[in-house]
Design a protein around this motif. Sequence first.
Motif, mmCIF file in Angstrom:
data_model
loop_
_atom_site.group_PDB
_atom_site.id
_atom_site.type_symbol
_atom_site.label_atom_id
_atom_site.label_comp_id
_atom_site.label_asym_id
_atom_site.label_seq_id
_atom_site.Cartn_x
_atom_site.Cartn_y
_atom_site.Cartn_z
ATOM 1 N N SER A 24 -20.423 71.927 -7.690
ATOM 2 C CA SER A 24 -19.839 70.716 -8.288
ATOM 3 C C SER A 24 -18.694 70.171 -7.447
ATOM 4 O O SER A 24 -18.860 69.888 -6.269
ATOM 5 N N ILE A 25 -17.516 70.079 -8.068
ATOM 6 C CA ILE A 25 -16.371 69.479 -7.371
ATOM 7 C C ILE A 25 -15.865 70.357 -6.232
ATOM 8 O O ILE A 25 -15.069 69.907 -5.406
ATOM 9 N N LEU A 26 -16.298 71.617 -6.193
ATOM 10 C CA LEU A 26 -15.874 72.515 -5.127
ATOM 11 C C LEU A 26 -16.818 72.464 -3.935
ATOM 12 O O LEU A 26 -16.651 73.220 -2.974
ATOM 13 N N ASP A 27 -17.803 71.569 -3.997
ATOM 14 C CA ASP A 27 -18.766 71.455 -2.915
ATOM 15 C C ASP A 27 -18.042 71.154 -1.596
ATOM 16 O O ASP A 27 -17.233 70.220 -1.512
ATOM 17 N N GLY A 28 -18.335 71.954 -0.567
ATOM 18 C CA GLY A 28 -17.721 71.742 0.739
ATOM 19 C C GLY A 28 -16.429 72.498 0.931
ATOM 20 O O GLY A 28 -15.837 72.436 2.016
ATOM 21 N N VAL A 29 -15.973 73.216 -0.076
ATOM 22 C CA VAL A 29 -14.739 73.996 0.051
ATOM 23 C C VAL A 29 -15.055 75.332 0.726
ATOM 24 O O VAL A 29 -16.017 76.012 0.362
ATOM 25 N N GLY A 30 -14.253 75.691 1.707
ATOM 26 C CA GLY A 30 -14.396 76.979 2.377
ATOM 27 C C GLY A 30 -13.253 77.899 1.984
ATOM 28 O O GLY A 30 -12.105 77.471 1.871
ATOM 29 N N VAL A 31 -13.568 79.156 1.756
ATOM 30 C CA VAL A 31 -12.564 80.141 1.379
ATOM 31 C C VAL A 31 -12.720 81.371 2.275
ATOM 32 O O VAL A 31 -13.808 81.944 2.374
ATOM 33 N N ASN A 55 -9.977 75.700 2.561
ATOM 34 C CA ASN A 55 -10.018 74.469 3.344
ATOM 35 C C ASN A 55 -11.159 73.577 2.883
ATOM 36 O O ASN A 55 -12.158 74.056 2.332
ATOM 37 N N LYS A 56 -11.000 72.286 3.124
ATOM 38 C CA LYS A 56 -12.049 71.303 2.821
ATOM 39 C C LYS A 56 -11.923 70.135 3.785
ATOM 40 O O LYS A 56 -10.815 69.686 4.100
#
Length: 908
Positions: free
Chosen positions: A427-434, A497-498
């Motif tokens: 969802s809204i976390l699409d593309g977030v790297g951890v 990061n995003k």
Amino acid sequence: MKPKKQFKANLVTLSVLCAFSSFSSVADENEQAQVQKEIEEVVATASRLKGSASAVIEERKNQAFVADIMGAEQISRTGDSDAASALRRVTGLSLVNDKFIYVRGLGERYSSVRLNGASVPSPDLTRSVIPLDIFPSSIIESLSVQKAYSPNMPAAFGGGDVNIRTKSIPDDRVFKVDIGASYKDTNDEGYTYEGGSDDWLGTDDGTRAMPGTVRAALNRYVNGLSDISIRNIRDIESKVLGEDIGQEAAVALNKDLIKALPRDYGLQEESLNPDFGIKAVYGDRFDDVLGFGGSLGFLASVAYDNEWSNSNEFGAVLSSADAAKAAQCSTKTFACYSAKNEKQTTKNNIKLNTALNLGYKLDGHELTATYMKLRDTEDEASVAIYQEPSKSLSIDDGQVQRSHTTSFEERELDILQVRGQHNLTWSILDGVGVDWHYTDSTATTEIPGELEITVRDEYQDGQYQRTFYNGSLGGNPYLYRFVDMEDQVENWGVNVNKVFYFDGSDIELSGGGYFIEKARDYRTDFFNYRFAQTQQVELAQSEDDALNIGSFFSNDSTVDNTDVELLFQEPTADDYLAAQMIDAYFGAFDYTINNNWRLSGGVRYEDFRQVALAFSRSAFDPALLEDKLSSEAIEQATVMEDDYFGSLSMTYSQESYQVRFGYGNTVVRPDLRELTPVQYQDPLTDYRTLGNPYLESSYLDNFDTRVEFYLDNGDNYSIGAFYKDIDSPIEALLTESDGRFTLQFDNADNAVVYGIEAEWMTELSADMLGGAFFTSGNLTVSDSEVTILESQRGDLTNLKRRMTGHSKYVANVQLNYDSHNGNHQASVIYNVFGDRILAAGVNNFDDAYEQPINSLDLVYSYYPNFNSTITFKVKNLLGQDFEVEQNDVLIRQKEMPTEISLDFSYEF
């Protein structure tokens, strides 16, 4: 409520930490997994022709901040066996004592070392920086040296940050075995002694360790009191029993302690075995092994090295600055030396390293667990002859001082590390790297037993007569030392990061934190023989027998028939407890416009807390723990700082070149050892060294610029410049008292460092000798100046000088050959650094300069088939020695061997 962080330490160390308030979070700047993936892809597609030198170029081009990368293939080409020797090939780096890296001519305090992005403790007793020779090249995927500060790395940044990145799980099954042997031209004969059955494993079997009866005596007679002298034993035993036990019984109890100590340390001179080593790596990857996709893999490695080194060493003190004439001193006579020491040292190093990596990958998620045990043990035996005519100590005067030292030092580093990398698609976390990691590591250093014997040799008409000791001479004729240090570090962190995409540009936002908890417990105990004033001990009647003085008292009857007692020889404060905590948070951006302009930077906040308490066993009573570690005492010994550290980098890129500019403000903090007023002998300078609890942190402004050129044929060039302004740099300042020199750390007023550096890799010929030649290398030219206040002069000669350890130039040049059929590969490797100040001059003497060493190595590899490799190496072809000069006169010298080695590896 945020949970409190806890140190893993003993009761005493936990009490030290009670002064700290703490905060918790998760954090890290670990971007390693993606970096390793990029390296693996490049290496897999590159040919051997220039492949080893160009494999990591793409990663360096993509770095937002100035950095140099050295991959596994480059390390293999240069034939370097560990991280330390490999890193001296990097631009602007020089190697000190075969262990420590100086970046851009600055001392090791200005270099930080991390393992896969994590901080780990040092098993070295005298340095906070990890000795890099402890990491074998067989476990290294790449070495990253970042020279411009970025906010996702610790703010304790001076010359550069070295990140050792270990090998991850393989793409396919790998099983490789490597065996090798080497010969050093200085190792024909050396000193050995009877050790323990487990010495070959780098661990003592109890032969040298302090006996339980002696430990019990320390607890009974010493804590809170004085020593284990005959008088003290008699007083305490009489009080406990309610009646006087008498002198004879007290003497017997004391001599029982002498008999309990290890006493068989006689030396033999014999031929030394060649060095040898064996390494093995085994790993595999399994797909869908858990039944729901993904890949599970492992990589296990073990490395064992048994190395010998024998060297003749020379040290001297100049009589006066005016009398220092190089011609007079060339024969090492007393023409201008007031004292000299000639020493032969034999060392046996055992390195036993094991590592296990487990990894799992599934749909953009990757988990890696790593365990390492790195052991590096040094077993030393030495004989030294000291002469000082002003004290009637010379062959002409008929007596010289003889010293024998046997020491077994076990250094071990245990590391457990868990890392994760996740590319989220929810969802809204699409593309977030951890990225995150947790690292728990423990460094231990033990000297289970060291014996230093200091006696006299008698000469007549220049001929040896006997070795003896007279009780009227005083001093410490038989001095035992037992050392135990444990350093525990917990380090964890997270980086989120995003990337946001716009028309013609994109920006990556990142943030996270980095947390360190460190606890150190350092203990040392000294024992000394004291002979009666009238007691004379005839130790040897021939030079061959003189080697055996370490076993003179091995017979119980000799102890019984000698008027000698054992003392607990404890300095005022030689033990210490210390702890350190860092909570750090950062935010960063990386903005790219039209794929040409790139602006990167951010801010880091660090909350730093540190405490170090020194004490002596003879003044320390565990029952008085609360008083010794009162809040007032802890407050006086505590350093608490918090500050913001920023950085900014701008890059302009075209297909064939890049231009970079960077700025960062950072800090260099004093080490725990430097803050603790405990005396020790520095192995690099050979000076008595004392910590200073009033040291302050040094703040730096760092400026960098670099232009990089990348040609279509794979050639590349770069040239850059740097400038550093250091406020209150920590310097080692010399003082002199009673003819002995002491190094003590203090803050100077300010310092500057500036220079230029260039790097290249270019093909020389397309076809010559059935192959191709190419050259690679680098050159750094720089200068520095430190200003010391008049109030800090002490005995110093110069208040303005170069910084300690700074070289004006460092050069590395490689001439490489690759055959077209892939069967042959060769490199000639040259390295040199400019002279550098080893110790500041005092009492009108100039500063003492370590002289340049021109190092020339040859590496040839033959690949008879796809599975096997034969490697022939010659190191230090020129055979130059380590030398230190003062007033243009030699004051220290150590033989450096030429080493020839042959290795065979086979991959199944």
